[in-house]
Design a protein around this motif. Structure first.
Motif, PDB file in Angstrom:
ATOM      1  N   ASP A   1       0.809  -1.157   0.087  1.00 15.90           N
ATOM      2  CA  ASP A   1      -0.081  -0.010   0.070  1.00 15.90           C
ATOM      3  C   ASP A   1       0.959   1.029  -0.029  1.00 15.90           C
ATOM      4  OD1 ASP A   1       1.043   0.165   2.568  1.00 15.90           O
ATOM      5  OD2 ASP A   1      -0.873  -0.311   3.740  1.00 15.90           O
ATOM      6  N   ASP A   2       0.270   2.326   0.087  1.00 13.02           N
ATOM      7  CA  ASP A   2       1.086   3.696   0.026  1.00 13.02           C
ATOM      8  C   ASP A   2       2.031   3.762   1.084  1.00 13.02           C
ATOM      9  OD1 ASP A   2      -0.149   4.298  -2.431  1.00 13.02           O
ATOM     10  OD2 ASP A   2      -1.640   5.347  -1.803  1.00 13.02           O
ATOM     11  N   ALA A   3       1.453   3.338   2.346  1.00  9.15           N
ATOM     12  CA  ALA A   3       2.228   3.605   3.546  1.00  9.15           C
ATOM     13  C   ALA A   3       3.740   2.676   3.497  1.00  9.15           C
ATOM     14  CB  ALA A   3       1.625   3.357   4.721  1.00  9.15           C
ATOM     15  N   ASN A  19      10.687   4.072  -0.226  1.00  9.01           N
ATOM     16  CA  ASN A  19      11.057   5.319  -0.859  1.00  9.01           C
ATOM     17  C   ASN A  19      11.862   6.080  -0.004  1.00  9.01           C
ATOM     18  OD1 ASN A  19       9.750   4.457  -3.128  1.00  9.01           O
ATOM     19  ND2 ASN A  19       8.139   5.857  -2.890  1.00  9.01           N
ATOM     20  N   GLY A  20      11.419   6.346   1.399  1.00 13.90           N
ATOM     21  CA  GLY A  20      12.303   7.020   2.419  1.00 13.90           C
ATOM     22  C   GLY A  20      13.653   6.576   2.715  1.00 13.90           C
ATOM     23  N   SER A  21      13.465   5.019   2.543  1.00 14.60           N
ATOM     24  CA  SER A  21      14.941   4.317   3.034  1.00 14.60           C
ATOM     25  C   SER A  21      16.088   4.493   1.980  1.00 14.60           C
ATOM     26  CB  SER A  21      14.567   2.691   3.264  1.00 14.60           C
ATOM     27  OG  SER A  21      14.127   2.083   2.024  1.00 14.60           O
ATOM     28  N   ASP A  50      14.049   8.836 -13.578  1.00 12.79           N
ATOM     29  CA  ASP A  50      14.358   9.356 -11.953  1.00 12.79           C
ATOM     30  C   ASP A  50      13.056   9.854 -11.315  1.00 12.79           C
ATOM     31  OD1 ASP A  50      17.058   8.917 -12.527  1.00 12.79           O
ATOM     32  OD2 ASP A  50      17.376  11.093 -12.902  1.00 12.79           O
ATOM     33  N   GLU A  51      11.859   9.824 -11.999  1.00 12.03           N
ATOM     34  CA  GLU A  51      10.755   9.943 -11.087  1.00 12.03           C
ATOM     35  C   GLU A  51      10.329   8.985 -10.113  1.00 12.03           C
ATOM     36  OE1 GLU A  51       9.502   8.279 -14.989  1.00 12.03           O
ATOM     37  OE2 GLU A  51      10.811   9.698 -14.629  1.00 12.03           O
ATOM     38  N   ASP A  52      10.966   7.794 -10.495  1.00  7.21           N
ATOM     39  CA  ASP A  52      10.647   6.820  -9.432  1.00  7.21           C
ATOM     40  C   ASP A  52      12.045   6.952  -8.504  1.00  7.21           C
ATOM     41  OD1 ASP A  52      11.442   4.094  -8.286  1.00  7.21           O
ATOM     42  OD2 ASP A  52       9.388   3.384  -9.464  1.00  7.21           O
ATOM     43  N   PRO A  53      11.723   7.176  -7.311  1.00  9.91           N
ATOM     44  CA  PRO A  53      12.622   7.322  -6.132  1.00  9.91           C
ATOM     45  C   PRO A  53      13.812   6.119  -6.294  1.00  9.91           C
ATOM     46  CG  PRO A  53      10.509   7.062  -5.189  1.00  9.91           C
ATOM     47  CD  PRO A  53      10.364   7.219  -6.668  1.00  9.91           C
ATOM     48  N   ILE A  54      12.971   4.845  -6.207  1.00  6.17           N
ATOM     49  CA  ILE A  54      14.026   3.699  -6.251  1.00  6.17           C
ATOM     50  C   ILE A  54      14.843   3.508  -7.349  1.00  6.17           C
ATOM     51  CG2 ILE A  54      13.822   1.241  -5.693  1.00  6.17           C
ATOM     52  CD1 ILE A  54      11.099   1.289  -4.393  1.00  6.17           C
ATOM     53  N   ALA A  55      14.375   3.664  -8.567  1.00  8.85           N
ATOM     54  CA  ALA A  55      15.128   3.562  -9.745  1.00  8.85           C
ATOM     55  C   ALA A  55      16.317   4.595  -9.906  1.00  8.85           C
ATOM     56  CB  ALA A  55      14.166   3.603 -10.887  1.00  8.85           C
ATOM     57  N   ALA A  56      16.050   5.717  -9.540  1.00  7.82           N
ATOM     58  CA  ALA A  56      16.797   6.911  -9.263  1.00  7.82           C
ATOM     59  C   ALA A  56      18.114   6.592  -8.274  1.00  7.82           C
ATOM     60  CB  ALA A  56      16.116   8.177  -8.913  1.00  7.82           C
ATOM     61  N   ARG A  57      17.773   5.973  -7.349  1.00  9.22           N
ATOM     62  CA  ARG A  57      18.692   5.829  -6.290  1.00  9.22           C
ATOM     63  C   ARG A  57      19.492   4.505  -6.909  1.00  9.22           C
ATOM     64  NH1 ARG A  57      21.042   9.042  -2.479  1.00  9.22           N
ATOM     65  NH2 ARG A  57      21.978   7.818  -0.646  1.00  9.22           N
ATOM     66  N   PHE A  58      18.965   3.491  -7.389  1.00  8.06           N
ATOM     67  CA  PHE A  58      19.601   1.939  -7.917  1.00  8.06           C
ATOM     68  C   PHE A  58      20.482   2.639  -8.810  1.00  8.06           C
ATOM     69  CE2 PHE A  58      16.461  -1.274  -6.031  1.00  8.06           C
ATOM     70  CZ  PHE A  58      16.905  -1.012  -4.830  1.00  8.06           C
TER      71      PHE A  58
END
Length: 221
Positions: free
Chosen positions: A40-42, A48-50, A76-84
């Motif tokens: 879910d969103d939570a 994403n915060g991690s 990069d709009e996906d925060p996980i992809a941007a970091r990975f």
């Protein structure tokens, strides 16, 4: 640097193929994608915060191939992809000669020595995702600092388990725990070292007897 293992598990400890039907059918596994309906969103917000703590990825061969086929194709709009896609990726493999995902590096023949060096080299978190065989090696060699375990309210009765045969006995200290509306519980544990032992009987054993039990459990006697 902390070496952190993140895993999605069923209540009976299975980690195989949480994300999709064809993720990993080895051994005739029939339940691929079992975790996906419970996000879910939570949960996604916490994941994403991690990413802010993530300094590098450490992956086994199979997980690397799955990640490399997915994350480079997201923007990069996906925060996980941007970091990975930006950070270093270290791969424990004897079979992959070419690593096409930008920033990827194959570990040398002495994988454990390389991982110890990586822990000294990076400043925040070296994260392991999936990579069950690699996790077993890291557990045996006492290289894991923290386990981030996402427990899903399902039982699968088959499949690869995170704590498989060969897991070394260890005491854990709970750092955080959070339950989500979908029934998922995320628990973070630090590995504290060897087990301690107690006694529920009427005649409590002496300190010497407890020490003897500890030595037997550790294989010292």
């Amino acid at each position: 640097m902390k070496l952190v293992v993140t895993a999605f598990l069923s209540l009976d400890g299975v980690v195989q193929a949480p994300g999709g039907p064809d993720e990993d059918r080895s051994g005739g596994f029939r339940h691929g994608g079992w975790a996906a309906p419970y996000f879910d969103d939570a949960m996604l917000g916490l994941i994403n915060g991690s990413m802010d703590e993530l300094d590098a990825l450490l992956l086994g061969r199979r997980t690397y191939e799955m990640f490399a086929a997915h994350w480079p194709h997201l923007g990069d709009e996906d925060p996980i992809a941007a970091r990975f896609n930006r950070i270093p990726k270290y791969v424990a493999t004897r079979t992959l000669d070419t690593l096409a995902w930008a920033g990827s590096q194959r570990l040398g023949p002495d994988v454990l020595a390389d991982i110890r060096q990586l822990k000294r080299q990076h400043g925040q978190e070296l994260q392991v995702h999936g990579s069950g065989n690699l996790v077993q090696t890291l557990l045996r060699e006492n290289l894991i600092d923290e386990l981030q375990l996402w427990w899903f309210p399902v039982m699968l009765a088959e499949g690869k388990r995170l704590f498989a045969d060969g897991t070394v006995p260890a005491a854990l200290k709970l750092q955080t725990s959070r339950a989500f509306d979908t029934g998922v519980v995320r628990q973070c544990y630090r590995i504290e070292g060897g087990l301690d032992y107690g006694y529920f009987g009427l005649d409590e054993p002496s300190a010497e007897e407890l020490e003897r039990q500890r030595r037997i459990a550790a294989g010292l006697d």
